[in-house]
Write an enzyme that holds these catalytic residues in place. Structure first.
Site, PDB file in Angstrom:
ATOM      1  N   ASN A  92       0.872  -1.184   0.000  1.00 38.79           N
ATOM      2  CA  ASN A  92       0.000   0.000   0.000  1.00 38.79           C
ATOM      3  C   ASN A  92       0.906   1.231   0.000  1.00 38.79           C
ATOM      4  O   ASN A  92       1.539   1.537   1.004  1.00 38.79           O
ATOM      5  CB  ASN A  92      -0.883  -0.029   1.256  1.00 38.79           C
TER       6      ASN A  92
ATOM      7  N   LYS B 179       0.034   4.294  -0.218  1.00 36.41           N
ATOM      8  CA  LYS B 179      -0.594   5.477   0.383  1.00 36.41           C
ATOM      9  C   LYS B 179      -0.394   6.698  -0.546  1.00 36.41           C
ATOM     10  O   LYS B 179      -0.364   6.534  -1.764  1.00 36.41           O
ATOM     11  CB  LYS B 179      -0.042   5.722   1.788  1.00 36.41           C
TER      12      LYS B 179
ATOM     13  N   HIS C 125      -9.239   1.103   5.275  1.00 36.47           N
ATOM     14  CA  HIS C 125      -7.947   1.279   5.940  1.00 36.47           C
ATOM     15  C   HIS C 125      -8.139   2.222   7.129  1.00 36.47           C
ATOM     16  O   HIS C 125      -8.936   3.164   7.061  1.00 36.47           O
ATOM     17  CB  HIS C 125      -6.935   1.864   4.947  1.00 36.47           C
TER      18      HIS C 125
ATOM     19  N   GLU D  55      -6.479   4.610   8.194  1.00 35.53           N
ATOM     20  CA  GLU D  55      -6.260   6.033   7.891  1.00 35.53           C
ATOM     21  C   GLU D  55      -7.502   6.651   7.247  1.00 35.53           C
ATOM     22  O   GLU D  55      -7.797   7.824   7.473  1.00 35.53           O
ATOM     23  CB  GLU D  55      -5.017   6.189   6.998  1.00 35.53           C
TER      24      GLU D  55
ATOM     25  N   GLU E 136      -4.987  -5.135  10.676  1.00 36.21           N
ATOM     26  CA  GLU E 136      -3.961  -4.119  10.850  1.00 36.21           C
ATOM     27  C   GLU E 136      -4.202  -3.381  12.164  1.00 36.21           C
ATOM     28  O   GLU E 136      -5.016  -2.430  12.203  1.00 36.21           O
ATOM     29  CB  GLU E 136      -4.015  -3.113   9.700  1.00 36.21           C
TER      30      GLU E 136
ATOM     31  N   GLY F 199       2.965   1.997  10.744  1.00 42.37           N
ATOM     32  CA  GLY F 199       3.950   3.064  10.600  1.00 42.37           C
ATOM     33  C   GLY F 199       4.708   3.406  11.872  1.00 42.37           C
ATOM     34  O   GLY F 199       5.376   4.430  11.944  1.00 42.37           O
TER      35      GLY F 199
ATOM     36  N   SER G 259       3.796  -2.411  10.231  1.00 43.59           N
ATOM     37  CA  SER G 259       5.244  -2.458  10.447  1.00 43.59           C
ATOM     38  C   SER G 259       5.894  -3.789  10.047  1.00 43.59           C
ATOM     39  O   SER G 259       6.838  -4.241  10.690  1.00 43.59           O
ATOM     40  CB  SER G 259       5.581  -2.102  11.895  1.00 43.59           C
TER      41      SER G 259
ATOM     42  N   GLY H  61       2.950  -1.236   4.205  1.00 45.02           N
ATOM     43  CA  GLY H  61       2.944   0.183   3.861  1.00 45.02           C
ATOM     44  C   GLY H  61       4.330   0.669   3.502  1.00 45.02           C
ATOM     45  O   GLY H  61       4.821   0.467   2.393  1.00 45.02           O
TER      46      GLY H  61
HETATM   47  C1  PEP Z   1      -0.526   0.053   6.152  1.00 50.43           C
HETATM   48  O1  PEP Z   1      -0.729   1.262   6.246  1.00 50.43           O
HETATM   49  O2  PEP Z   1      -1.333  -0.664   5.572  1.00 50.43           O
HETATM   50  C2  PEP Z   1       0.675  -0.468   6.778  1.00 50.43           C
HETATM   51  C3  PEP Z   1       0.697  -1.722   7.087  1.00 50.43           C
HETATM   52  O3  PEP Z   1       1.703   0.442   6.985  1.00 50.43           O
HETATM   53  P1  PEP Z   1       3.186   0.100   7.551  1.00 50.43           P
HETATM   54  O4  PEP Z   1       3.634  -1.185   6.920  1.00 50.43           O
HETATM   55  O5  PEP Z   1       4.000   1.261   7.123  1.00 50.43           O
HETATM   56  O6  PEP Z   1       3.051  -0.040   9.032  1.00 50.43           O
END
Ligand code: PEP
Length: 250
Positions: free
Chosen positions: A12, A14, A97, A99, A167, A173, A212, A233
């Site tokens: 993703n 973003k 998601h 966000e 998630e 993040g 992460s 991400g």
């Molecule tokens: C995401 O936003 O879907 C995600 C998993 O981000 P990150 O891997 O950066 O934690």
């Protein structure tokens, strides 16, 4: 049973990526068959790049969107429909998601409408669920995830057109991840709920872990029961890091 499920390594991007970033998609596509041949590989760039990403991928990996409107067309300035994503070359779309749930106030009902729009357009919907840190501390993780699943999953979905991504909001993040035991507990719960909500299909739906995931922790997290791949991400922005994760499925 989950061992029979073909994993999915999904990225993703973003609100990151410009035309020059297509080189990363090309590199991921070139490496996918040899480095991650045991999984399907998907990158969800910003909508501005979907069409060009599809060309750069050359059919070697799938390309997806990050959100869609529930309606097929109309007076919704700045929004993009599932049908338009499909037309641009997407095969998947992420919905719900955290966000989007946080920044745009998306409810479970709104997420379900978007997921159903994805199915209507012939896309696979990746429905995201996950608890906040406060909710985990309060022991509400399974209650929250259960409510999100029953409220957000599209009606009439199959194991072919639905993917669920767990998630935890606090892991996105941040560099923090749940323990493998915590991931196992939530993924086992999601599997149980899917079997209940989708008789005959729920046992085969892919459940991704996201939050992460990095080359250094991917093997441990992907080895957990009922983890059928990753939603990545930050580490999906470069071919080097993303393939360091996807190569778990070499
Ligand atoms: C995401 O936003 O879907 C995600 C998993 O981000 P990150 O891997 O950066 O934690």
């Amino acid at each position: 049973m989950s061992n029979a499920i073909r994993p999915l390594a999904a990225g993703n991007w973003k609100m990151n990526g410009v035309t020059a970033s297509l080189a990363e998609i090309k590199a991921i596509a070139e490496a996918a068959a040899t480095e991650a041949g045991g999984a399907d590989v998907l990158i969800c760039p910003p909508a501005t790049l979907i069409s060009a990403a599809r060309a750069a991928a050359g059919g070697k990996i799938a390309i997806g969107g990050q959100d869609c409107h529930a309606k097929p067309s109309g007076a919704h300035t700045g929004d993009i429909s599932a049908e338009q994503l499909k037309d641009a070359g997407a095969s998947h779309v992420i919905v719900g998601h955290s966000e989007r749930r946080a920044d745009h106030g998306e409810s479970d009902e709104a997420v379900r409408a978007k997921a159903e729009a994805a199915l209507r357009a012939g896309l696979t919907a990746i429905v995201c669920v996950g608890e906040t840190h406060l909710q985990r501390e309060a022991g509400q993780t399974l209650t929250v995830v259960g409510r999100q699943l029953s409220g957000s999953l599209p009606h009439g979905a199959t194991a072919q057109n639905l993917v669920v991504a767990y998630e935890p909001v606090w892991a996105i993040g941040t560099g923090l991840t749940p323990t493998p035991a915590d991931v196992a507990e939530v993924h086992g719960f999601i599997r149980h709920e899917l079997v209940d909500l989708m008789p005959g299909e729920g046992a085969k739906v892919r459940i991704l872990y996201g939050g992460s995931v990095k080359p250094s922790n991917a093997a441990e997290l992907m080895a957990v029961g009922n983890v059928n791949g990753a939603l990545v991400g930050g580490a999906s922005l470069t071919a080097k890091d993303f393939m360091g994760i996807a190569s778990v499925y070499k």
